[in-house]
Design an enzyme around this catalytic site. Structure first.
Site, PDB file in Angstrom:
ATOM      1  N   HIS A 141     -15.642  43.541  20.712  1.00  0.00           N
ATOM      2  CA  HIS A 141     -15.988  42.596  21.782  1.00  0.00           C
ATOM      3  C   HIS A 141     -15.146  42.916  23.029  1.00  0.00           C
ATOM      4  O   HIS A 141     -14.317  42.127  23.477  1.00  0.00           O
ATOM      5  CB  HIS A 141     -15.656  41.207  21.230  1.00  0.00           C
ATOM      6  N   ARG A 145      -7.283  36.220  24.593  1.00  0.00           N
ATOM      7  CA  ARG A 145      -8.344  36.333  25.604  1.00  0.00           C
ATOM      8  C   ARG A 145      -8.261  37.684  26.309  1.00  0.00           C
ATOM      9  O   ARG A 145      -7.369  37.918  27.141  1.00  0.00           O
ATOM     10  CB  ARG A 145      -8.204  35.198  26.629  1.00  0.00           C
ATOM     11  N   ASP A 181     -25.199  35.728  28.673  1.00  0.00           N
ATOM     12  CA  ASP A 181     -24.771  35.831  27.279  1.00  0.00           C
ATOM     13  C   ASP A 181     -25.975  36.331  26.494  1.00  0.00           C
ATOM     14  O   ASP A 181     -26.853  35.561  26.119  1.00  0.00           O
ATOM     15  CB  ASP A 181     -24.296  34.447  26.788  1.00  0.00           C
ATOM     16  N   ARG A 190     -10.157  38.757  13.607  1.00  0.00           N
ATOM     17  CA  ARG A 190      -9.363  38.842  14.851  1.00  0.00           C
ATOM     18  C   ARG A 190      -8.156  37.909  14.857  1.00  0.00           C
ATOM     19  O   ARG A 190      -7.364  37.959  15.792  1.00  0.00           O
ATOM     20  CB  ARG A 190     -10.243  38.580  16.075  1.00  0.00           C
ATOM     21  N   GLU A 228     -20.300  44.646  24.543  1.00  0.00           N
ATOM     22  CA  GLU A 228     -19.822  44.640  23.166  1.00  0.00           C
ATOM     23  C   GLU A 228     -20.738  45.484  22.278  1.00  0.00           C
ATOM     24  O   GLU A 228     -21.954  45.311  22.311  1.00  0.00           O
ATOM     25  CB  GLU A 228     -19.781  43.201  22.657  1.00  0.00           C
TER      26      GLU A 228
HETATM   27  C1  BG6 Z   1     -19.491  36.510  23.255  1.00  0.00           C
HETATM   28  C2  BG6 Z   1     -20.513  35.494  22.833  1.00  0.00           C
HETATM   29  O1  BG6 Z   1     -19.603  37.615  22.410  1.00  0.00           O
HETATM   30  O2  BG6 Z   1     -18.195  35.959  23.118  1.00  0.00           O
HETATM   31  C3  BG6 Z   1     -20.340  34.250  23.685  1.00  0.00           C
HETATM   32  O3  BG6 Z   1     -21.814  36.055  22.967  1.00  0.00           O
HETATM   33  C4  BG6 Z   1     -18.908  33.729  23.557  1.00  0.00           C
HETATM   34  O4  BG6 Z   1     -21.275  33.268  23.266  1.00  0.00           O
HETATM   35  C5  BG6 Z   1     -17.944  34.840  23.933  1.00  0.00           C
HETATM   36  O5  BG6 Z   1     -18.724  32.612  24.405  1.00  0.00           O
HETATM   37  C6  BG6 Z   1     -16.474  34.488  23.837  1.00  0.00           C
HETATM   38  O6  BG6 Z   1     -16.147  34.071  22.572  1.00  0.00           O
HETATM   39  P1  BG6 Z   1     -14.685  33.607  22.212  1.00  0.00           P
HETATM   40  O7  BG6 Z   1     -14.823  33.002  20.827  1.00  0.00           O
HETATM   41  O8  BG6 Z   1     -13.828  34.823  22.202  1.00  0.00           O
HETATM   42  O9  BG6 Z   1     -14.273  32.609  23.259  1.00  0.00           O
END
Ligand code: BG6
Length: 306
Positions: free
Chosen positions: A170, A74, A214, A100, A278
């Protein structure tokens, strides 16, 4: 690569050290004249970046981030590839693709004349990745930590057929408070509002935040700037090879459900101290990598005074 002896060959005093950390995962720590950064070899996941002149990190990592084989981290700059978001037909496959959460190979490290440090990694297909994406594409990631942070993601397609794929860097950017910042650079862009059920809308002015956002902004190669009066800085995000920009904040309820954002500096929730901007190729803007060719998505980040 989690062999300590092989890893150690890539260490450069004053630039890069390598370590085996939690759950046997391998990490590269960069510390040079310009700043510091850490990268997990699983996922080629740049986890954090702080230029020397910044008190707070520019690339944000959750204090509750977990490091485990096959799990995403995260925060940082997850590499989404070869699809973005949920898989179109297979709901059980990993969101944002597998790149990832699989181990990458560390290829090279270098100390450059301008004092920056560069790290190169590659991902080649395995039986497990072919089961979800039956192509021979090779992926390369180069991270350069200098006055700016640069990340370049290149897909090489050695095969006889064009490949169509979705991808994104991202990146979680560190901010003072989500209610106080704005993202500039997307005025007049069409976007898909995922919170409103994938309705298409047009952005007017800067993006400001008062709830979950989002959005996938389409047909835009524009640079973005996060203006942050609280930290008295702006984060510039300049990209090439990317035609979509995703802006994401989970806000309170979703962040609580996700459960791994931490309490934040002021105990208001760590989610308030990050925003994802992103650089992507997604939805209408998936990218075609020609047979025998390659495609590079490249992004550079800088923190400057307001
Ligand atoms: C974003 C998406 O890029 O990533 C969201 O648009 C998503 O919908 C978010 O919730 C986080 O994704 P993850 O899989 O890393 O929890």
């Amino acid at each position: 690569m989690s062999n300590p002896t092989l890893l150690a060959r890539h260490a450069i005093p004053g630039h890069v050290s390598l370590r085996i950390g939690t759950n046997g995962l391998a990490f590269a720590d960069i510390d040079n004249a310009h700043g510091s950064a850490s990268l997990c070899l699983q996922g080629a996941h740049l986890m954090s970046w702080r230029p020397k002149d910044q008190a707070e990190p520019v690339v944000w990592l959750s204090p509750l981030a977990t490091f485990a084989p096959g799990k995403s981290i995260r925060g940082g700059a997850p590499v989404c590839w070869p699809w973005f978001g949920p898989h179109v037909t297979e709901s059980g496959w990993p969101g944002h693709g597998f790149a990832r959460t699989v181990p990458w190979e560390l290829c090279d490290t270098a100390a450059l004349p301008d004092g920056s440090t560069s790290i190169g990694l590659t991902l080649t297909p395995t039986e497990a990745t072919r089961a979800q994406w039956p192509h021979e594409a090779r992926l390369a990631l180069r991270v350069s930590v200098g006055r700016r942070l640069r990340i370049e993601l290149t897909t090489h397609n050695p095969g006889p057929q064009d490949l169509v794929l979705g991808e994104a860097l991202h990146t979680y950017l560190g901010i003072s408070d989500i209610g106080a910042v704005e993202v500039q650079g997307l005025d007049a862009c069409e976007y898909v509002d995922k919170v409103a059920g994938a309705v298409r809308k047009v952005q007017r002015g800067a993006v400001r935040f008062a709830g979950e956002v989002d959005r996938v902004y389409l047909n835009t190669g524009a640079d973005c700037v996060i203006v942050d009066p609280g930290l008295q800085r702006r984060i510039e995000i300049a990209k090439t090879g990317s035609r979509a920009t995703v802006v994401w904040t989970p806000w309170a309820e979703k962040a609580d459900k996700m459960g791994d954002f931490g309490p934040g500096r002021a105990g208001q929730g760590g989610w308030r101290e990050m925003v994802c901007v992103e650089s992507a190729n997604a939805l209408d803007n998936v990218v075609t990598v020609p047979a025998g060719g390659s495609h590079t998505l490249s992004v550079s980040y800088a923190a400057l005074p307001l």
